[in-house]
Design a protein around this motif. Structure first.
Motif, mmCIF file in Angstrom:
data_model
loop_
_atom_site.group_PDB
_atom_site.id
_atom_site.type_symbol
_atom_site.label_atom_id
_atom_site.label_comp_id
_atom_site.label_asym_id
_atom_site.label_seq_id
_atom_site.Cartn_x
_atom_site.Cartn_y
_atom_site.Cartn_z
ATOM 1 N N SER A 44 0.814 -1.221 0.000
ATOM 2 C CA SER A 44 0.000 0.000 0.000
ATOM 3 C C SER A 44 0.843 1.264 0.000
ATOM 4 C CB SER A 44 -0.917 0.010 1.228
ATOM 5 O OG SER A 44 -0.133 0.019 2.415
ATOM 6 N N LEU A 51 -1.015 4.370 -1.463
ATOM 7 C CA LEU A 51 -2.128 4.054 -2.352
ATOM 8 C C LEU A 51 -3.438 4.079 -1.569
ATOM 9 C CD1 LEU A 51 -0.661 0.994 -4.330
ATOM 10 C CD2 LEU A 51 -0.669 3.413 -5.011
ATOM 11 N N TYR A 56 -5.357 1.462 -5.211
ATOM 12 C CA TYR A 56 -4.965 0.391 -4.289
ATOM 13 C C TYR A 56 -5.685 -0.913 -4.605
ATOM 14 C CZ TYR A 56 -3.893 -1.614 0.387
ATOM 15 O OH TYR A 56 -3.461 -2.386 1.440
#
Length: 264
Positions: A44, A51, A56
């Motif tokens: 992430s 993200l 994501y």
């Protein structure tokens, strides 16, 4: 390839099957097909980049979870960034974004993928397709199930944990409240940039930690237990009032060890 099915005859047939009405499609100006994707990034964040939302993860629209999940990403990350940037917490706090949201997003991916395959009959046998077809027009499948998955029925759900149960830790505080008015009162008094300690209205102790906002409630669940809420509303700890000094020490240690919050 589903794109080959998008012709006038196919649309007329589908409209008749769904509505029992004959229509005539004179001309198709433009058609396209949007394939369902179910993906979550392995990481992430990298360095100072994070993200959130569609960058994501991506799910099919079934269940209405895409927007909700993206908002939850931002809420989870937002208060942590604020704490670190303002020097209130160590940078290690940001690592919890990956550990918390990755589990949540992978769970949603799995459930949404299964529901999508069920509704679209993907990979199903002819017998299974007949069974699915008998369900698709039922109220619970068309409306109730997506409503439950979307998260909009939090405080109206019939399924509730017992207030004070340790099973509520890491759940949102809305899941411990059955009454809508109480839920709205907690929303009103909650401080979104500090931790919130929910206690009984007759609680006489004083909290010196400046990172903790005290919320006093008359409701019965606050009479027997105290609840420590994170800035994003998730429950991080639950305890009783038997020893105030132990409670204060426990809360301070939790903020320091689990959330890397510096002394307030």
């Amino acid at each position: 390839d589903a794109r080959g099915l998008l012709n006038k005859e196919f649309l007329e047939k589908i409209f008749f099957e769904k509505n029992n009405i004959n229509i005539v499609v004179n001309k198709l100006l433009w058609t396209t097909c949007a394939p369902f994707r179910h993906r979550v990034a392995r990481e992430s964040s990298k360095g100072r980049s994070f993200l959130c939302g569609d960058s994501y993860h991506v799910f099919s629209p079934i269940g209405g979870l895409n927007l909700n999940t993206g908002i939850q990403d931002a809420i989870n990350l937002g208060w942590k960034l604020a704490y670190v940037i303002n020097g209130k917490a160590a940078p290690e706090l940001l690592a919890t974004y990956q550990s918390e949201r990755q589990i949540a997003n992978q769970t949603i991916l799995h459930k949404t993928k299964l529901l999508t395959h069920c509704i679209t009959h993907a990979g199903a046998s002819q017998e299974a397709k007949k069974f699915y077809s008998s369900l698709k027009n039922r109220y619970e499948i068309k409306y109730r199930l997506p409503y439950m998955l979307s998260g909009y029925n939090n405080y109206t759900s019939d399924i509730k944990e017992i207030p004070g149960s340790q099973n509520l830790i890491n759940h949102h505080y809305s899941e411990m409240i059955n009454d809508k008015n109480t839920y709205e009162r907690v929303c009103r008094y909650q401080d979104s940039i500090r931790f919130n300690l929910v206690v009984s209205d007759d609680f006489e102790g004083k909290i010196k930690n400046k990172d903790i906002n005290l919320i006093r409630l008359k409701e019965s669940f606050a009479k027997s237990k105290w609840y420590l809420l994170r800035p994003d509303g998730y429950i991080s700890d639950i305890g009783d009032y038997s020893d105030f000094n132990r409670m204060r020490s426990r809360v301070d240690n939790l903020l320091k060890e689990q959330f890397h919050v510096k002394n307030g």
